[in-house]
Design an enzyme around this catalytic site. Sequence first.
Site, PDB file in Angstrom:
ATOM      1  N   LYS A 188       1.576   6.784   7.027  1.00 33.64           N
ATOM      2  CA  LYS A 188       1.922   5.665   6.152  1.00 33.64           C
ATOM      3  C   LYS A 188       3.294   5.930   5.547  1.00 33.64           C
ATOM      4  CE  LYS A 188       0.497   3.113   2.070  1.00 33.64           C
ATOM      5  NZ  LYS A 188      -0.593   2.753   1.155  1.00 33.64           N
TER       6      LYS A 188
ATOM      7  N   CYS B 234      -8.000   3.847  -2.573  1.00 34.22           N
ATOM      8  CA  CYS B 234      -6.776   4.299  -3.236  1.00 34.22           C
ATOM      9  C   CYS B 234      -6.912   4.043  -4.734  1.00 34.22           C
ATOM     10  CB  CYS B 234      -5.531   3.624  -2.679  1.00 34.22           C
ATOM     11  SG  CYS B 234      -4.041   4.614  -3.010  1.00 34.22           S
TER      12      CYS B 234
ATOM     13  N   LYS C 161       1.214   2.673   9.706  1.00 36.02           N
ATOM     14  CA  LYS C 161       1.530   1.578   8.801  1.00 36.02           C
ATOM     15  C   LYS C 161       2.930   1.727   8.247  1.00 36.02           C
ATOM     16  CE  LYS C 161       0.133  -0.181   4.357  1.00 36.02           C
ATOM     17  NZ  LYS C 161      -0.534   0.109   3.133  1.00 36.02           N
TER      18      LYS C 161
ATOM     19  N   ARG D  12       2.228  -5.799  -3.163  1.00 38.12           N
ATOM     20  CA  ARG D  12       2.151  -5.280  -4.535  1.00 38.12           C
ATOM     21  C   ARG D  12       1.980  -6.407  -5.541  1.00 38.12           C
ATOM     22  NH1 ARG D  12       6.200  -0.089  -3.691  1.00 38.12           N
ATOM     23  NH2 ARG D  12       4.834   0.860  -2.136  1.00 38.12           N
TER      24      ARG D  12
ATOM     25  N   GLU E  68       1.134  14.672  10.369  1.00 32.61           N
ATOM     26  CA  GLU E  68       0.176  14.036   9.454  1.00 32.61           C
ATOM     27  C   GLU E  68      -1.086  13.602  10.206  1.00 32.61           C
ATOM     28  OE1 GLU E  68      -0.257  13.583   6.377  1.00 32.61           O
ATOM     29  OE2 GLU E  68       1.654  13.674   5.309  1.00 32.61           O
TER      30      GLU E  68
ATOM     31  N   TYR F  94      -2.779 -10.082   8.285  1.00 33.98           N
ATOM     32  CA  TYR F  94      -3.012 -11.316   7.523  1.00 33.98           C
ATOM     33  C   TYR F  94      -3.065 -12.520   8.460  1.00 33.98           C
ATOM     34  CZ  TYR F  94      -1.955  -7.983   3.932  1.00 33.98           C
ATOM     35  OH  TYR F  94      -1.996  -6.852   3.150  1.00 33.98           O
TER      36      TYR F  94
ATOM     37  N   ARG G 160       7.034   5.705  -4.437  1.00 38.37           N
ATOM     38  CA  ARG G 160       5.969   6.480  -3.796  1.00 38.37           C
ATOM     39  C   ARG G 160       6.505   7.519  -2.807  1.00 38.37           C
ATOM     40  NH1 ARG G 160       2.097   3.275  -5.918  1.00 38.37           N
ATOM     41  NH2 ARG G 160       1.738   1.130  -5.209  1.00 38.37           N
TER      42      ARG G 160
ATOM     43  N   CYS H 165      -0.644   6.115  -7.015  1.00 43.62           N
ATOM     44  CA  CYS H 165      -1.865   6.276  -6.221  1.00 43.62           C
ATOM     45  C   CYS H 165      -2.727   7.464  -6.663  1.00 43.62           C
ATOM     46  CB  CYS H 165      -1.508   6.385  -4.740  1.00 43.62           C
ATOM     47  SG  CYS H 165      -0.627   4.924  -4.123  1.00 43.62           S
TER      48      CYS H 165
HETATM   49  C1  PBG Z   1      -2.282   1.008  -1.443  1.00 40.84           C
HETATM   50  C2  PBG Z   1      -1.913   0.164  -0.287  1.00 40.84           C
HETATM   51  C3  PBG Z   1      -0.698  -0.511  -0.058  1.00 40.84           C
HETATM   52  C4  PBG Z   1      -0.876  -1.241   1.106  1.00 40.84           C
HETATM   53  C5  PBG Z   1      -2.155  -0.989   1.559  1.00 40.84           C
HETATM   54  N1  PBG Z   1      -2.778  -0.103   0.694  1.00 40.84           N
HETATM   55  C6  PBG Z   1       0.535  -0.608  -0.861  1.00 40.84           C
HETATM   56  C7  PBG Z   1       1.354   0.545  -1.180  1.00 40.84           C
HETATM   57  O1  PBG Z   1       1.164   1.671  -0.679  1.00 40.84           O
HETATM   58  O2  PBG Z   1       2.238   0.353  -2.005  1.00 40.84           O
HETATM   59  C8  PBG Z   1       0.154  -2.161   1.718  1.00 40.84           C
HETATM   60  C9  PBG Z   1      -0.364  -3.302   2.513  1.00 40.84           C
HETATM   61  C10 PBG Z   1       0.593  -4.421   2.759  1.00 40.84           C
HETATM   62  O3  PBG Z   1       1.787  -4.378   2.420  1.00 40.84           O
HETATM   63  O4  PBG Z   1       0.122  -5.402   3.329  1.00 40.84           O
HETATM   64  N2  PBG Z   1      -1.955   2.340  -1.363  1.00 40.84           N
HETATM   65 ZN    ZN Z   2      -2.237   3.448  -3.439  1.00 40.25          ZN
END
Ligand code: PBG
Ligand code: ZN
Length: 323
Positions: free
Chosen positions: A195, A120, A248, A205, A233, A313, A217, A130
Amino acid sequence: MPFPIDRPRRLRQSPAMRDLVRETHLQPSNFIFPLFIVEGEGIRKEIGAMPGNYQMSIDETVKECAVIKALGVGGVILFGIPKHKDEDATGAYDEDGIVQRAIRAIKREVPGLLVITDVCNCEYTSHGHCGKVVDGDVDNDISLEWLAAAAVTHARAGADMVAPSDMMDGRVAAIRDSLDEAGFSKTPIMAYAAKFASSYYGPFREAAESTPQFGDRRTYQMDPANAREAMKEMALDLEEGADILMVKPALPYLDIIRQAYDRFDVPIAAYQVSGEFSQIMAAARLGWIDGDRMMMESLTSIKRAGASIILTYFAKDASKLLS
Ligand code: PBG
Ligand code: ZN
């Protein structure tokens, strides 16, 4: 056959009986542990809202990877936090960028550990979006070029799999084409296919220093209200060549995971994101819930719903409990 013939409690009488009839089993190899990599040396800086997770320099990351491999965790996913950010996310597709160097170091020092990369631009752009911002919105097709270029540099550095997380249209096809052209037809793509634009990304973030400087976003990530659009998607990503489909966040979207499992004959992954982790950790610290039990219950639920791969995590802590 109803009561008194049928008594479901018969099969719950003892730990041995419950073990015998358990339907869902977690294994360390199901888990992927996210790592945040920064420039420098000897750096291990804890992320405020994510106890036990750190921004680490490459040398510390390598040490962490040895521990992760010893626990039998399925793999790691790398997020790079560069020193320098710009309008064109140049650090994302730099052959010598932070993630590219980290991949080489991990592959050299901890061979056999599966290394996945998040593809990304948001950690690399000065504005935190992004992709390329044109007239206040992210331009889809220019952003595709950056993503494809980044994926190729990751593969060249030795990444075992790439995971685009941007939600641009057509990114899986663009990445597949570029990988194949560069000689990496064997590198799989795990697409962040469904997502959602989620409040659960808050702590991430901070960890990845990728908060958008303006706007949000929602013109590229999905509306949390939409399940049928999520199926669209995923179908598109599959047609474009995705090998694994990811949902996600995870726990608030178990219905999406289940529908994905029923519809698509590829492995389904789910990302238990930062906010899901933080809320469990916070409540556990307050003594309001049993953190270990809630960790295992949440992971079991995600697997039961249909995700055989869980980015979490908790990967290390859960693996320790399982062994
Ligand atoms: C980047 C990305 C994000 C996450 C994974 N890749 C953040 C976003 O889209 O703002 C989130 C992962 C998390 O919250 O643990 N595009
Ligand atoms: Zn991103």
